[in-house]
Design a protein around this motif. Structure first.
Motif, mmCIF file in Angstrom:
data_model
loop_
_atom_site.group_PDB
_atom_site.id
_atom_site.type_symbol
_atom_site.label_atom_id
_atom_site.label_comp_id
_atom_site.label_asym_id
_atom_site.label_seq_id
_atom_site.Cartn_x
_atom_site.Cartn_y
_atom_site.Cartn_z
ATOM 1 N N ALA A 66 -6.877 3.604 -0.639
ATOM 2 C CA ALA A 66 -6.097 3.340 0.700
ATOM 3 C C ALA A 66 -6.314 4.375 1.475
ATOM 4 O O ALA A 66 -6.545 5.357 1.315
ATOM 5 C CB ALA A 66 -4.456 2.933 -0.003
ATOM 6 N N GLY A 68 -5.228 7.298 4.148
ATOM 7 C CA GLY A 68 -4.488 8.537 4.392
ATOM 8 C C GLY A 68 -4.859 9.675 3.677
ATOM 9 O O GLY A 68 -4.599 10.816 3.574
ATOM 10 N N LYS A 71 -8.543 11.288 5.719
ATOM 11 C CA LYS A 71 -8.109 10.910 7.203
ATOM 12 C C LYS A 71 -9.198 10.990 7.994
ATOM 13 O O LYS A 71 -9.184 10.243 9.368
ATOM 14 C CB LYS A 71 -6.982 11.594 7.454
ATOM 15 N N VAL A 114 5.607 9.223 -4.610
ATOM 16 C CA VAL A 114 5.423 10.207 -3.352
ATOM 17 C C VAL A 114 6.305 9.970 -2.277
ATOM 18 O O VAL A 114 6.367 8.708 -1.795
ATOM 19 C CB VAL A 114 3.960 10.325 -3.008
ATOM 20 N N ASN A 144 -9.151 2.855 9.707
ATOM 21 C CA ASN A 144 -7.746 2.533 9.888
ATOM 22 C C ASN A 144 -7.345 3.503 11.047
ATOM 23 O O ASN A 144 -7.577 4.413 11.486
ATOM 24 C CB ASN A 144 -6.865 2.899 8.647
ATOM 25 N N THR A 247 0.904 -3.350 1.258
ATOM 26 C CA THR A 247 1.715 -2.858 2.124
ATOM 27 C C THR A 247 1.786 -1.446 2.328
ATOM 28 O O THR A 247 1.141 -0.676 1.432
ATOM 29 C CB THR A 247 3.315 -2.960 1.863
HETATM 30 N N1 FMN Z 1 -1.243 4.316 5.001
HETATM 31 C C1 FMN Z 1 -2.079 4.549 6.477
HETATM 32 O O1 FMN Z 1 -2.306 3.258 6.798
HETATM 33 N N2 FMN Z 1 -2.281 5.534 7.283
HETATM 34 C C2 FMN Z 1 -2.058 6.733 6.691
HETATM 35 O O2 FMN Z 1 -2.661 7.633 7.262
HETATM 36 C C3 FMN Z 1 -1.542 7.132 5.351
HETATM 37 N N3 FMN Z 1 -1.300 8.206 4.928
HETATM 38 C C4 FMN Z 1 -0.828 8.399 3.643
HETATM 39 C C5 FMN Z 1 -0.564 9.526 3.362
HETATM 40 C C6 FMN Z 1 -0.039 9.835 1.933
HETATM 41 C C7 FMN Z 1 0.251 11.260 1.523
HETATM 42 C C8 FMN Z 1 0.284 8.795 1.347
HETATM 43 C C9 FMN Z 1 1.047 8.985 -0.251
HETATM 44 C C10 FMN Z 1 0.167 7.344 1.554
HETATM 45 C C11 FMN Z 1 -0.474 7.142 2.972
HETATM 46 N N4 FMN Z 1 -0.568 6.158 3.558
HETATM 47 C C12 FMN Z 1 -1.218 5.804 4.762
HETATM 48 C C13 FMN Z 1 -0.064 4.781 3.043
HETATM 49 C C14 FMN Z 1 -1.140 4.178 1.634
HETATM 50 O O3 FMN Z 1 -2.208 3.757 2.499
HETATM 51 C C15 FMN Z 1 -0.480 3.093 0.877
HETATM 52 O O4 FMN Z 1 -0.222 1.955 1.883
HETATM 53 C C16 FMN Z 1 0.814 3.345 0.297
HETATM 54 O O5 FMN Z 1 0.799 4.740 -0.330
HETATM 55 C C17 FMN Z 1 1.169 2.295 -0.676
HETATM 56 O O6 FMN Z 1 0.022 2.665 -1.875
HETATM 57 P P1 FMN Z 1 0.274 3.500 -3.177
HETATM 58 O O7 FMN Z 1 1.618 3.108 -3.987
HETATM 59 O O8 FMN Z 1 -0.856 3.031 -4.166
HETATM 60 O O9 FMN Z 1 0.233 4.736 -2.850
#
Ligand code: FMN
Length: 356
Positions: A66, A68, A71, A114, A144, A247
């Motif tokens: 995903a 993030g 970056k 987190v 993204n 999401t």
């Molecule tokens: N989602 C984005 O669309 N852009 C981001 O820059 C972004 N940065 C993130 C930074 C961190 C540290 C984390 C934990 C998540 C970030 N996300 C970002 C969200 C993730 O892409 C993802 O949608 C969200 O964490 C849910 O997935 P997970 O439960 O597998 O972590």
């Protein structure tokens, strides 16, 4: 083994420091000629039954990383080598920006979750385009994009369009992120009256700059009301968008076991507590849009069973981030191998057949 290492070492180091050390290692792997392809041969599962075709691209498997994590698009080939079927870089903004003050990333191990309020720290879309220019590796790279914090909401379209123009030529697919809780006002752009002109302008700029159709998706928040999820699905179908990613992180804090002061940190919550709502939004999108949209499910994916549940609920692709924080560097490989086993024990021959 990683669990032990996590408890003894990783958990004692600030989360963002671990992230930077990991990125440094991945970047080093990527700069040694031939190393990423070698690791890919050793680590990335290549089971034809897991292959997925979506918006004209052939993904080796449904599970990707995903947005993030990478970056600034510095380590996507190394990450692909560790078993991710695709890597979504960003969020990249029109201008470089430092993000929020530290600390801004918090582990909640009791909840396998987190909280982050990074605030789109990144080097900007010009720098990302420079890195992606002429890329020739094997990893499918999604890009993204989001809004620069200093740009007023009224000028958001211009900021997104600038990034789309710079990055679309190097993107396998493009994502308009309107769902991060850490840029003030960003999530207002999810309202259809703002989203329609934004997506229209980004699509035109992207396709024009790239000289081809660049698959375009929108990433939404789990905190949208059900009626608003339906409205985004309708809009995406109406505009002929390629897909929806659901999401992002949640501002909700229901049911956490972690210490109240940790749970109360401002930012977006990811990981296991997001699972139920993420699946709910996926099911809603599937019911509303049928197979007219490619659905990418993300939020709380930890195991092959989670991936399987998302695929059966209609997801074509699945992404994870927090699962890797707790699962370690071989997380993606492990999940994919388990998924292949799960598939072989089912009534379906391929993961595409299993899509509900
Ligand atoms: N989602 C984005 O669309 N852009 C981001 O820059 C972004 N940065 C993130 C930074 C961190 C540290 C984390 C934990 C998540 C970030 N996300 C970002 C969200 C993730 O892409 C993802 O949608 C969200 O964490 C849910 O997935 P997970 O439960 O597998 O972590």
């Amino acid at each position: 083994m990683y669990r032990l290492l996590f408890a003894l070492v990783v958990a004692r180091v600030p989360a963002e420091t671990v992230h930077h050390l990991t990125m440094r290692a991945l970047r080093a792997i990527q700069t040694v000629p031939g190393l990423a392809p070698l690791l890919r041969r050793l680590l990335a599962p290549r089971d034809p039954a897991l292959a997925v075709r979506a918006f004209g691209l052939d993904f080796p498997s449904p599970l990707g990383l995903a947005a993030g994590f990478d970056k600034d698009a510095v380590a996507y080939e190394a990450l692909g080598a560790f078993g991710f079927g695709h890597v979504e870089i960003g969020t990249v903004t029109g201008r470089p920006q430092p993000g929020n003050p530290r600390p801004r990333l918090f582990r909640l191990p009791l909840d396998r979750a987190v909280v982050n309020r990074m605030g789109f720290n990144n080097a900007g879309s010009e720098a990302a385009a420079e890195r992606l220019r002429g890329r020739g590796g094997a990893t499918i790279v999604g890009v993204n994009i989001g809004k620069t914090k200093a740009v007023p909401e009224a000028e958001a379209v211009t900021d997104y369009v600038a990034s789309a123009r710079r990055l679309a030529p190097f993107a396998d697919y493009l994502v308009v992120n309107v769902s991060s809780p850490n840029t003030p006002g960003l999530r207002n752009l999810q309202a259809v009256e703002h989203l329609r002109p934004l997506l229209g302008a980004v699509r035109e700029a992207a396709d024009h700059a790239a000289g081809r159709h660049v698959p375009l998706l929108v990433k939404i928040a789990p905190d949208l009301a059900d009626a608003d999820v339906d409205a985004v699905a309708d809009l995406a179908v109406d505009l002929g968008l390629d897909g929806v990613i659901a999401t992002n992180t949640t501002i909700g804090r229901d049911g956490l076991r972690s210490a109240p002061e940790l749970a109360a940190e401002t930012g977006g919550l990811s990981g296991a507590p997001l699972k139920d709502r993420s699946v709910e939004v996926l099911r809603r999108l599937r019911a509303r849009a049928g197979d007219r949209l490619v659905l990418v499910s993300v939020g709380g994916v930890e195991t092959a069973d989670d991936v399987w549940e998302r695929v059966r609920a209609g997801a074509t692709l699945v992404q994870g981030y927090t699962g890797m924080i707790y699962g370690g560097p071989l997380w993606a490989r492990r999940v994919q191998l388990d998924l292949a086993r799960r598939l072989r024990g089912s009534a379906f021959a391929t993961i595409e057949d299993a899509r509900g």
